[in-house]
Design an enzyme around this catalytic site. Structure first.
Site, PDB file in Angstrom:
ATOM      1  CE  LYS A   1      49.351  42.255  57.465  1.00 38.82           C
ATOM      2  NZ  LYS A   1      48.826  41.363  56.465  1.00 38.82           N
TER       3      LYS A   1
HETATM    4  C1  LIG Z   1      48.101  40.889  55.270  1.00 38.43           C
HETATM    5  C2  LIG Z   1      46.837  40.142  55.318  1.00 38.43           C
HETATM    6  C3  LIG Z   1      46.616  38.994  54.533  1.00 38.43           C
HETATM    7  C4  LIG Z   1      47.532  38.549  53.438  1.00 38.43           C
HETATM    8  O1  LIG Z   1      48.827  38.315  53.799  1.00 38.43           O
HETATM    9  P1  LIG Z   1      49.998  38.421  52.695  1.00 38.43           P
HETATM   10  O2  LIG Z   1      51.173  37.862  53.415  1.00 38.43           O
HETATM   11  O3  LIG Z   1      50.138  39.858  52.325  1.00 38.43           O
HETATM   12  O4  LIG Z   1      49.586  37.572  51.542  1.00 38.43           O
HETATM   13  C5  LIG Z   1      45.444  38.282  54.729  1.00 38.43           C
HETATM   14  N1  LIG Z   1      44.516  38.691  55.610  1.00 38.43           N
HETATM   15  C6  LIG Z   1      44.680  39.792  56.358  1.00 38.43           C
HETATM   16  C7  LIG Z   1      43.613  40.158  57.339  1.00 38.43           C
HETATM   17  C8  LIG Z   1      45.830  40.566  56.223  1.00 38.43           C
HETATM   18  O5  LIG Z   1      45.969  41.687  56.947  1.00 38.43           O
END
Ligand SMILES: *Cc1c(COP(=O)(O)O)cnc(C)c1O
Length: 410
Positions: free
Chosen positions: A209
């Site tokens: 991310k």
């Molecule tokens: C990565 C992601 C999540 C979940 O995040 P995590 O930290 O992996 O639990 C939720 N929504 C979207 C759109 C994502 O890309």
């Protein structure tokens, strides 16, 4: 440029690289700031779970997003779950959510025994628009909750601009909004930060991310009651804060359990990484924008074969987590073949997303028909995300664009 070269060479943390042996991975983490130093401080402190680093990460993140409160948790999914719970979703409720998203956006509805109502998105941005929402409300007047995904790092049209914004439409119909901002830090809309646009926003710090803590998430809110609820539910429904228990004069064993809560607190080791990443967040964003600008310029000659992402915000307001292109019907090869050819050339790509209405669980449970999501389907037939990460070399970028040109034109 020297600094970029350095961080490229020193970076040993690329899972994708190791796994697939890509010359250019889909994502490459940059962790050459204060990460080591802050982790060391945590190790020295003798207390590895939630404490001062998590508290200061919350404080700095709230500052960065101009949110009243920020709550650090151990994943983006945990933040979404806590947020939806705090908004008051009850078993049997129905919740709008786009089909073009990661399953976490929708599974949290099921955690609360409520049911998703999937929405189509706008072709090009993959965002829910006020128009799409109004149409969905007409067909489903009972729905009182909406999950907005700021897809790819671009904020959805929340605020009133040329047209009525999503927040106003929702106010009119008594609909509460949860923002899935997993892609959208730092991102802005009309000079306001994502994180303080609406009532509750949830961020992810998963490994790939925009900023990462390895695993982690953050919920921001402007609402006192939601903040109190989330704080309590994130740590077992205990009436005292996780950190207060160790700093208060009151003995730490003296607490009450007032709800059946969850175990979602963020450990300080992760928060330490987050603090260091946060210091670089704007620099990372600018770097990703540079990558996007390169793609727009150098892939323009292939526009008859491939649609490039559409933006409705200025480039500097976009977090540029993703650069998703869509191969057109007249492209000389399909998406799967394209991904194979890119991999053969040593370039990692990904797909965001295979829509949820095509996933076995949702499709069977809710009897979903692909024809109800025409834009999402059009995207799905050709979507591929190209690599975007900070400090990508000019040579890497030109290699990617030249490779795409060769794959298409020969
Ligand atoms: C990565 C992601 C999540 C979940 O995040 P995590 O930290 O992996 O639990 C939720 N929504 C979207 C759109 C994502 O890309």
């Amino acid at each position: 440029m020297g600094r970029h070269k350095n961080s490229f060479k020193n970076n040993k943390i690329s899972l994708y690289r190791l796994k697939k042996n890509f010359k250019i991975p889909f994502a490459r983490v940059s962790a050459s700031g204060n990460e080591q130093k802050y982790i060391e401080e945590v190790l020295q402190s003798g207390w590895l779970t939630t404490a001062g680093k998590a508290a200061s990460f919350e404080e700095k993140f709230a500052e960065a997003t101009k949110a009243k409160f920020a709550c650090a948790v151990n994943s983006g999914t945990a933040a979404l779950h806590l947020g939806l719970e705090a908004l008051g979703v009850k078993p049997g409720d129905r919740v709008f959510v786009p089909s073009m998203t990661f399953t976490a956006s929708a599974e949290i509805i099921r955690y609360l025994q409520a049911n998703p109502v999937f929405l189509d998105t706008e072709y090009g941005t993959n965002l829910v628009t006020p128009e799409i929402l109004k149409d969905a409300i007409k067909k489903n007047p009972d729905v009182r909750f909406l999950i907005v995904v700021h897809y790819g790092g671009q904020a959805a049209q929340m605020l009133t601009g040329d047209e009525e914004g999503i927040i106003d439409v929702c106010k009119r119909y008594g609909i509460k909004i949860l923002e899935d901002a997993a892609h959208a830090f730092p991102a802005r809309l009309n000079n306001q930060m994502v994180g303080s646009l609406g009532e509750v926003a949830c961020f992810s710090f998963y490994a790939n991310k925009p900023i990462t803590t390895g695993e982690g998430g953050m919920l921001t809110t402007s609402n006192n009651e939601i903040y109190e609820r989330v704080k309590k539910m994130r740590l077992h429904g205990i009436d005292r804060d996780v950190w207060d228990r160790f700093t208060d004069d009151k003995p730490s064993w003296e607490y009450d359990v007032v709800e059946a809560g969850y175990k979602y607190n963020m450990p300080d080791v992760n928060a330490a990484i987050g603090l260091a990443q946060l210091e670089k967040a704007e620099e990372f964003r600018t770097e990703r924008q540079r990558v996007a600008e390169y793609y727009y310029e150098h892939l323009a000659p292939l526009k008859h074969l491939m649609d490039l992402p559409v933006t409705h915000v200025p480039f500097r307001d976009h977090a540029w987590h993703l650069f998703p292109v869509v191969l057109k019907e007249n492209a000389p090869l399909n998406r799967n073949k394209f991904i194979e050819k890119m991999a053969e050339a040593g370039i990692g790509t990904s797909v965001h997303y295979k829509p949820l209405h095509r996933m076995t669980y949702y499709k069977n449970k809710y009897q979903l028909k692909a024809s109800d999501y025409p834009n999402t389907e059009k995207t799905w037939r050709g979507n591929v995300s190209l690599p975007v990460f900070p400090y990508m070399h000019e040579e890497e970028l030109s290699y990617i664009c030249e490779t795409i040109g060769k794959i298409f034109i020969g």
